[in-house]
Design an enzyme around this catalytic site. Structure first.
Site, mmCIF file in Angstrom:
data_model
loop_
_atom_site.group_PDB
_atom_site.id
_atom_site.type_symbol
_atom_site.label_atom_id
_atom_site.label_comp_id
_atom_site.label_asym_id
_atom_site.label_seq_id
_atom_site.Cartn_x
_atom_site.Cartn_y
_atom_site.Cartn_z
ATOM 1 C CG ASP A 199 34.104 15.967 48.041
ATOM 2 O OD1 ASP A 199 33.709 17.054 48.490
ATOM 3 O OD2 ASP A 199 34.158 14.928 48.716
ATOM 4 C CG HIS B 129 31.086 16.384 50.517
ATOM 5 N ND1 HIS B 129 32.329 16.852 50.849
ATOM 6 C CD2 HIS B 129 30.554 15.888 51.659
ATOM 7 C CE1 HIS B 129 32.548 16.644 52.136
ATOM 8 N NE2 HIS B 129 31.484 16.070 52.664
ATOM 9 C CD GLU C 137 31.838 15.358 56.446
ATOM 10 O OE1 GLU C 137 32.526 15.291 57.459
ATOM 11 O OE2 GLU C 137 32.321 15.496 55.293
HETATM 12 C C1 ACM Z 1 33.167 11.107 55.477
HETATM 13 O O1 ACM Z 1 34.265 10.893 55.991
HETATM 14 N N1 ACM Z 1 32.692 12.332 55.450
HETATM 15 C C2 ACM Z 1 32.378 10.040 54.904
#
Ligand code: ACM
Length: 626
Positions: free
Chosen positions: A197, A271, A347
């Protein structure tokens, strides 16, 4: 008529002995069928553990260890050709497994028999048996009375998952083992490791050493996530860690010995700051100084979505990205035997892509209409790489947005919608909707809980049903709870969030829907708290805390208090002191006196404090009134 009456009596008898009678027996997740018998088996030092073949030694030893933990008794497991009385018998049926996780458990006063067609089934039978052993304090002198029972059991879903985010905060190999130990108690069989991440890359990739030399380390922070100080350029990078190949091999084996598979997740295209900090040429945006973030703000979250302040994406238009991912997935595929690899996909901010010349050129060349199709192009390239390594792709439900590769599976987190859509299009789905299955969110009033965002009470988790109406259940692989660790820095903090909500998810993914019963579940959770105390597992008692609803009455604040769990009395104070059960008892909505600065509340049952002492500042409550 008589026949009709007798049928009714029979149905009542079956129901009262099966579905609705828990009596002395308390198992989570609720088995498919459970019939209580009479009497009990006395588990004592003279009891033996007998296994039907030497191959079952590890399950026998596991049972022996667990019995030792919960009773102090030392029973060793040995293979036998004829079983004896006064034994716990683990018997592998000599036939092909119709369901490899099914088992039968029979406890009578003279013997305990667990039988199954496969070792995994025996392991689950052992888990159920362990929950029948009374607490340590209940040794009668002649042993621990295990209630007579006949259980016939098998899971509703094959994928019963738990996700641990080891990227935001690192959990050591030994801590991951403990996580596995705890999840298998409730028959979870899939560990999803979120390995990368913005805040860390946690897997050794031998061909790309910078991923861990740089990506696994950052300065340490406490405080509110998303709001911590930005690291200064020469600040010592004292926080982090990663798993070596040897660590992973050890974990994969440890998990497999407990019938758990490990699903590795390597995030992209969003991420990805830890990746980009290690190899900055992977970004579309060359004018930033990339770093492994520490909990500082890099995304602006707002009601319409999010805007990136820093480009944290791998550039879909950059061939170097796919060269790197090919190397990464070569090693990931070698290390993790599970058929799927998770590629993230959630995201992903597109803010830096929109005006980027490389992205524009890619769109032209590939005929991509919008940013979602740019992301879909990335997903398709990743799928091709995974296929070349003999693996299947699974990703968060955003991977649907620009069109999904034919064989990809979807993990639905933005509610169930993405999963429903994917299942209807013929994709396999794992349901992990945030509103039921995110166990890092608040489980009680935010004024009384560690900082996070969103709310998932125990009852919300219990309402989780992985198969929504109108969806072909064969497309649903199962369900999963997720533990994101932005705010969770150690295993005890993590356990507080996991338990008991993961118990509710356990029942949602193992038990038949018809066997779910909230009230009955709560009473079994309460029994389980005793076992968790013995096993030194931390859990939250937030289900005992009041739920506070605010409104205005004239110029006063009006509070309505409820509890998730029945049978609790709520006591309150306005004078700043902590109430006990001799304080005023809540019976109707409270009109908070004008000068009160705080309302303090607590719950009791039968004279015993059940919930936390909670301080509700009136100024904070007033902000909640719409
Ligand atoms: C997530 O909670 N962004 C997969």
């Amino acid at each position: 008529m008589l026949r009709y009456v007798l049928q009714l009596v029979l149905i009542f008898f079956l129901l009262s002995n099966n579905a609705f009678s828990q009596g002395r027996v308390s198992i989570i997740p609720q088995p498919v069928s459970l019939i209580e018998g009479t009497g009990s088996f006395a588990l004592a030092a003279s009891t033996t553990i007998e296994i039907s073949s030497a191959g079952l030694k590890s399950i026998g030893d596991y049972l022996s260890d667990q019995v030792h933990t919960s009773t102090g008794l030392s029973l060793s497991a040995k293979p036998v050709s004829t079983f004896s009385k006064n034994a716990i018998q683990l018997r592998l049926n000599g036939k092909a497994a119709s369901n490899p996780e099914a088992y039968q458990l029979s406890v009578t006063p003279s013997e305990i028999v667990i039988s199954a067609d496969s070792a995994a089934g025996l392991f689950y039978g052992v888990q159920s048996l362990l929950q029948l052993i009374p607490p340590k304090t209940k040794n009668t002198g002649s042993g621990f009375a295990i209630p007579a029972v006949t259980v016939n059991d098998y899971p509703r879903f094959g994928w019963r998952g738990a996700m641990l985010d080891v990227a935001r905060h690192f959990f050591t190999r030994e801590q991951v083992k403990q996580f596995i130990d705890n999840m298998v108690r409730y028959k979870f069989n899939m560990l999803h490791l979120h390995l990368t991440d913005d805040q860390g890359w946690r897997l050794q990739i031998k061909s790309l050493p910078k991923l861990t030399d740089i990506g696994a380390w950052r300065p340490e922070r406490v405080g509110k996530w998303g709001n911590t100080g930005r690291p200064s350029p020469n600040e010592p990078k004292t926080y982090g860690g990663f798993y070596t190949h040897d660590d992973i091999r050890e974990l994969v084996k440890y998990a497999a010995d407990r019938y758990v598979k490990i699903l590795p997740e390597i995030e992209g295209p969003g991420h990805s700051l830890a990746t980009i900090a290690s190899y900055p040429e992977l970004s579309c945006t060359t004018d930033s100084t990339y770093y492994v973030t520490v909990g500082d703000k890099i995304i602006n979250w707002h009601s319409k979505g999010f805007t990136a302040l820093l480009d944290n994406t791998l550039c879909p238009a950059n061939e170097k990205v796919y060269t790197l991912l090919d190397k990464v997935f070569t090693e990931v595929a070698e290390l993790f035997p599970f058929e799927y690899i998770h590629m993230g996909g959630d995201e992903c901010p597109k803010d830096f892509w929109r005006n980027n010349p490389q992205i524009k050129a890619l769109m032209k060349k590939e005929g991509l209409k919008d940013m979602n199709e740019v992301q879909a192009y990335f997903v398709k390239r990743v799928e091709k790489i995974l296929k070349s390594k003999g693996k299947k792709l699974i990703g968060w439900d955003e991977i649907i947005d620009g069109g999904l590769p034919a064989d990809a599976a979807v993990m639905s987190w933005r509610g169930m919608k993405g999963g429903i859509h994917a299942a209807k299009e013929g994709h396999k789905v794992v349901m992990s909707p945030h509103n039921h299955a995110y166990v890092d969110l608040y489980q009680g009033d935010p004024l009384a809980e560690p900082p996070t965002y969103g709310m998932v009470r125990l009852r919300d988790s219990y309402k989780f049903d992985p198969v929504p109406e109108g969806v072909d259940s064969s497309m649903i692989l199962g369900g999963q709870w997720n533990l994101w660790t932005e705010q969770l820095q150690n295993p005890r903090a993590a356990q507080y969030m996991i338990w008991p909500r993961a118990l509710a998810v356990a029942e949602s993914v193992w038990s038949p829907k018809s066997r779910k019963d909230w009230k009955n579940f709560v009473s079994r959770v309460e029994n389980e708290f005793v076992r968790m105390d013995e096993a030194k597992i931390r859990y939250s008692r937030s289900m005992y805390d009041p739920i506070v609803k605010t409104a205005k009455e004239g110029s006063n604040l009006k509070l309505t208090l409820e509890t998730e769990v029945e049978g609790l009395d709520i006591y309150y104070s306005y004078d700043g002191s902590f109430p006990d059960n001799y304080y005023p008892k809540y019976s109707k909505p409270l009109i908070v006196p004008k000068d009160a600065l705080e309302v303090k509340v607590v719950t009791y049952r039968d004279g015993k404090q059940m919930g936390k002492q909670i301080n509700l500042p009136v100024a904070e409550l007033a902000k909640r009134v719409k």
